[in-house]
Design a protein around this motif. Sequence first.
Motif, PDB file in Angstrom:
ATOM      1  N   LEU A  68       0.864  -1.370  -0.028  1.00 30.55           N
ATOM      2  CA  LEU A  68      -0.027   0.066  -0.173  1.00 30.55           C
ATOM      3  C   LEU A  68       0.878   1.125   0.006  1.00 30.55           C
ATOM      4  N   VAL A  69       1.929   1.106   0.684  1.00 31.44           N
ATOM      5  CA  VAL A  69       2.827   2.416   0.888  1.00 31.44           C
ATOM      6  C   VAL A  69       3.396   2.755  -0.534  1.00 31.44           C
ATOM      7  N   GLN A  70       3.813   1.563  -1.455  1.00 29.55           N
ATOM      8  CA  GLN A  70       4.375   1.717  -2.696  1.00 29.55           C
ATOM      9  C   GLN A  70       3.499   2.617  -3.610  1.00 29.55           C
ATOM     10  N   THR A  71       2.014   2.086  -3.450  1.00 31.27           N
ATOM     11  CA  THR A  71       1.104   2.668  -4.235  1.00 31.27           C
ATOM     12  C   THR A  71       0.725   4.184  -3.981  1.00 31.27           C
ATOM     13  N   VAL A  72       0.913   4.676  -2.510  1.00 31.83           N
ATOM     14  CA  VAL A  72       0.809   5.763  -2.094  1.00 31.83           C
ATOM     15  C   VAL A  72       1.760   6.659  -2.744  1.00 31.83           C
ATOM     16  N   PHE A  73       3.143   6.339  -2.665  1.00 37.05           N
ATOM     17  CA  PHE A  73       4.138   6.967  -3.432  1.00 37.05           C
ATOM     18  C   PHE A  73       3.992   7.275  -5.026  1.00 37.05           C
ATOM     19  N   SER A 127      -7.057  -6.926  -1.440  1.00 35.49           N
ATOM     20  CA  SER A 127      -8.195  -7.465  -0.856  1.00 35.49           C
ATOM     21  C   SER A 127      -8.187  -8.277   0.203  1.00 35.49           C
ATOM     22  N   GLY A 128      -9.213  -8.631   0.769  1.00 30.35           N
ATOM     23  CA  GLY A 128      -9.366  -9.447   2.103  1.00 30.35           C
ATOM     24  C   GLY A 128     -10.012  -8.975   2.934  1.00 30.35           C
ATOM     25  N   GLU A 129     -10.612  -9.949   4.069  1.00 31.53           N
ATOM     26  CA  GLU A 129     -11.624  -9.495   4.969  1.00 31.53           C
ATOM     27  C   GLU A 129     -11.037  -8.790   5.985  1.00 31.53           C
ATOM     28  N   ASP A 130      -9.818  -8.931   6.546  1.00 34.36           N
ATOM     29  CA  ASP A 130      -9.330  -8.185   7.606  1.00 34.36           C
ATOM     30  C   ASP A 130      -9.049  -6.491   7.491  1.00 34.36           C
ATOM     31  N   GLU A 131      -8.752  -5.917   8.177  1.00 38.44           N
ATOM     32  CA  GLU A 131      -8.623  -4.437   8.438  1.00 38.44           C
ATOM     33  C   GLU A 131      -7.693  -3.868   7.298  1.00 38.44           C
ATOM     34  N   VAL A 132      -6.315  -4.644   6.878  1.00 43.21           N
ATOM     35  CA  VAL A 132      -5.701  -4.147   5.851  1.00 43.21           C
ATOM     36  C   VAL A 132      -6.452  -4.393   4.475  1.00 43.21           C
ATOM     37  N   GLY A 133      -7.140  -5.447   4.268  1.00 45.81           N
ATOM     38  CA  GLY A 133      -7.707  -5.738   3.272  1.00 45.81           C
ATOM     39  C   GLY A 133      -8.734  -4.504   2.828  1.00 45.81           C
ATOM     40  N   ARG A 134      -9.489  -4.252   3.798  1.00 43.12           N
ATOM     41  CA  ARG A 134     -10.595  -3.417   3.860  1.00 43.12           C
ATOM     42  C   ARG A 134     -10.018  -1.919   3.516  1.00 43.12           C
ATOM     43  N   LEU A 135      -8.776  -1.772   4.279  1.00 46.57           N
ATOM     44  CA  LEU A 135      -8.149  -0.314   4.229  1.00 46.57           C
ATOM     45  C   LEU A 135      -7.645  -0.064   2.462  1.00 46.57           C
ATOM     46  N   GLY A 136      -7.040  -1.263   2.110  1.00 46.03           N
ATOM     47  CA  GLY A 136      -6.671  -1.338   0.717  1.00 46.03           C
ATOM     48  C   GLY A 136      -8.017  -0.880  -0.380  1.00 46.03           C
ATOM     49  N   TYR A 137      -9.085  -1.542  -0.011  1.00 50.71           N
ATOM     50  CA  TYR A 137     -10.275  -1.457  -0.935  1.00 50.71           C
ATOM     51  C   TYR A 137     -10.962  -0.207  -0.556  1.00 50.71           C
ATOM     52  N   VAL A 138     -10.885   0.303   0.477  1.00 45.70           N
ATOM     53  CA  VAL A 138     -11.400   1.956   0.610  1.00 45.70           C
ATOM     54  C   VAL A 138     -10.355   2.869   0.360  1.00 45.70           C
ATOM     55  N   PHE A 139      -8.939   2.612   0.237  1.00 44.78           N
ATOM     56  CA  PHE A 139      -7.994   3.587  -0.294  1.00 44.78           C
ATOM     57  C   PHE A 139      -8.197   3.565  -1.797  1.00 44.78           C
ATOM     58  N   ASP A 140      -8.592   2.653  -2.533  1.00 43.31           N
ATOM     59  CA  ASP A 140      -8.754   2.461  -3.986  1.00 43.31           C
ATOM     60  C   ASP A 140     -10.029   3.126  -4.093  1.00 43.31           C
ATOM     61  N   ARG A 141     -11.173   2.860  -3.733  1.00 38.97           N
ATOM     62  CA  ARG A 141     -12.656   3.878  -3.506  1.00 38.97           C
ATOM     63  C   ARG A 141     -12.256   5.317  -3.242  1.00 38.97           C
TER      64      ARG A 141
END
Length: 596
Positions: A325-330, A344-358
């Motif tokens: 995710l950090v690489q994507t932010v850069f 993707s994924g059901e944990d917090e990081v997966g939701r964080l990545g999904y929410v970040f893309d949205r």
Amino acid sequence: MRKWLRSLSLRNKLVLTILICLVLPSIVSMYVSNLFTRDAIRTQVADNARQSMLIASQIVTGQMKNMLYMMNFVQFDVDLREPILNLSRADETTSIGDLYISQNTIYKRIDTVMSPLENLVLTLLLPNGQYYATYTTTNFDPKSFFTKTWMRDVMQSGSYSVKWIGAELNYSQQPSQSYLLEAVKPLRLNGATYGYVIVGLDPSALQKLFAQYEDNESMVVIDAQGKILVDKDSSRIGKPFAYYDQLPTEDGSSFVKVAGEEYIMQSAQVTAEWKLVNMTPYKSAAQQIESFRKTDFAIQLLFLVLFAIALLYVVRTLTKPIARLVQTVFRIETGQLSERSNISGEDEVGRLGYVFDRMIDRIELTLFENKREQELKRKAELAMLQAQINPHFLFNVLNSIRLKIMMKGDEENAELISSLSALLRMTINRNNAYITLHEEIGINEHYVRLLNSRHGDRVVLRVSAASDTLLISIPRFLLQPLIENAYIHGLKSKAGEITITSRIAEDGRLQILIKDSGVGMSPERLEELQSHLEAAPAAQTEIEGSSPSLSGIGLHNVFERLRLIYGHQFDYEIESSMDQGTQIILRFPQQPEKEV
């Protein structure tokens, strides 16, 4: 050391941090807990004692209010005043029949009110020796009250207020108690005293209440000199309260030492001169809270261990996708808004990545919508400017109509249109928060002229303003709500007089008086009005329930506005009596403390 820390991976840094955070709390937790919770426990114990004290205070205050109610009832009851005055004027020429009629009327009125108040006795004592008592006077002559020191003080003081006497020997022949709590109030009319009402309270109910507390607790009622008036132990009545000098300066709580043991001392004012005092041992009151605190510490320690284990597992799971995710932010930081993490994924990081893309999707959409919104906003502002009507056009039209009416000889209606135009101009023009007192009075003269034309009843507005006050700036529309309130509630929308008087007070503040010749208010209604005016600012409703005034603010908001502008330097007085009208006196500095 720093170089070594920098060389650690994010995962190792998190693991090291968790270990440090677990070890240090286990070493200092007890010390820190005792240090920072000690005051909290004392506060909690004091709050618990205060709640218990509040219940007792309400009961004791209720008994005092019953005494005060009976004295006020005798003073202000319309049906009692005339027979009492007749008895006070009785002499050798007064017939027995007239005395009987007056005494019988007094008996019926007082007995009706006192029948549910079994623990009260009442004596009505008149200067000419006549009296009325709710108890048997076989062994006690109520005229002996005139020989009491406190009665001589009441007679010489000239005050209208209640004097709380304290504990007196029981003269009512009731075997339940050997003493009574007494209070006396003079009955005065137009400065002349026509009697005294003395109320005695049997304190046995209060002693039963105090006896419910533990043996190591103490609850008493004391007077202003520190003498005990009510105690569960009757032998202590009249003796000094041992810890009077350690009482809190105001209603509240304090901690005192008694024989090496710490006590919580609570005090509450139950009358102007009497206080309710309670002393509770701190150790017994805090025992339950201390036990709860130790249990709470053990539970927290258990959950801390479980939390550390779970956190270590989560760290291992999170670190890999976080790096991605950090690489994507850069890359997005360089302007590549089309980049997505695709985590993707059901944990917090997966939701964080999904929410970040949205979120990036919404940012792109927002940029487009903002551009379109700015274009629509500019078009809307242009349309508003085109549709705006200059208020001066309305004033010019009114002046044109006024001139035409004057040319036809109808000067009365022309003056009404002139008043309407002036009032409308002042209402629409809100650029100036302050105007001179002279201008404010002029606006209210226009307002009263329009009232008279609308309702037909002639309201006379009399102005007596000192010359040195006319140019003082005051808040706009300060007087109009008060004039309207006097017309609607004082004059009852009928003919009458409203007076505005201004002068510079002795302390240099501006004093404005608004008085009407209306129906006035009863003492109960006046007290209710004043309690509403002291209500919280959130209660933004009109005190008398009138419709909103022309200025858009009511009587309550006028006072609240003056408090916000002038702070503690603003005060007011409201005086009223039935059929004598009402007057409101405002005092505030010639310059505001702050702008509103």
